[in-house]
Design a protein around this motif. Structure first.
Motif, PDB file in Angstrom:
ATOM      1  N   ARG A   1       0.833  -1.199   0.000  1.00  0.00           N
ATOM      2  CA  ARG A   1       0.000   0.000   0.000  1.00  0.00           C
ATOM      3  C   ARG A   1       0.870   1.252   0.000  1.00  0.00           C
ATOM      4  N   SER A   2       0.329   2.332  -0.534  1.00  0.00           N
ATOM      5  CA  SER A   2       1.023   3.614  -0.454  1.00  0.00           C
ATOM      6  C   SER A   2       1.018   4.081   1.001  1.00  0.00           C
ATOM      7  N   SER A   3       1.869   5.027   1.322  1.00  0.00           N
ATOM      8  CA  SER A   3       1.904   5.546   2.697  1.00  0.00           C
ATOM      9  C   SER A   3       0.575   6.206   3.061  1.00  0.00           C
ATOM     10  N   GLN A   4      -0.102   6.829   2.081  1.00  0.00           N
ATOM     11  CA  GLN A   4      -1.404   7.440   2.343  1.00  0.00           C
ATOM     12  C   GLN A   4      -2.449   6.372   2.647  1.00  0.00           C
ATOM     13  N   GLN A   5      -2.445   5.275   1.869  1.00  0.00           N
ATOM     14  CA  GLN A   5      -3.393   4.189   2.124  1.00  0.00           C
ATOM     15  C   GLN A   5      -3.114   3.543   3.478  1.00  0.00           C
ATOM     16  N   GLU A   6      -1.851   3.376   3.802  1.00  0.00           N
ATOM     17  CA  GLU A   6      -1.483   2.759   5.081  1.00  0.00           C
ATOM     18  C   GLU A   6      -1.958   3.628   6.245  1.00  0.00           C
TER      19      GLU A   6
END
Length: 87
Positions: A12-17
């Motif tokens: 996952r991207s850091s934003q999704q995480e």
């Protein structure tokens, strides 16, 4: 030499995480509007998994290198493949 089955996990991207961490916290916090509001695998994939275009790009790249994708799991962040096909 055949390597057998391969399982690929997409990060996952850091934003999704960060959004997922927030959701998990809210889903476990009494009084939160998200308390005990669980997600189906499809909802989880849509919110926290790779986009359809990302999955298509990864699948195309793998297939161009002799791999066959036999399943994209419901959460859409895991692809599994049998042995590479002969070239």
């Amino acid at each position: 030499m055949p390597t057998g089955r391969m399982l690929l996990l997409l990060q996952r991207s850091s934003q999704q995480e960060a959004a997922l961490t927030d959701f998990i916290q809210a889903a476990h916090t009494p009084g939160s509007s998200s308390f005990h509001q669980w997600l189906t695998p499809a909802e989880f994939g849509r919110l926290y998994g790779p986009t359809n275009s990302d999955v298509a790009a990864v699948t195309a790249w793998l297939e161009s290198h002799g791999l066959t994708i036999n399943q994209v799991h419901a959460g859409v962040w895991r692809l599994s493949s049998p042995e590479p096909r002969a070239r």
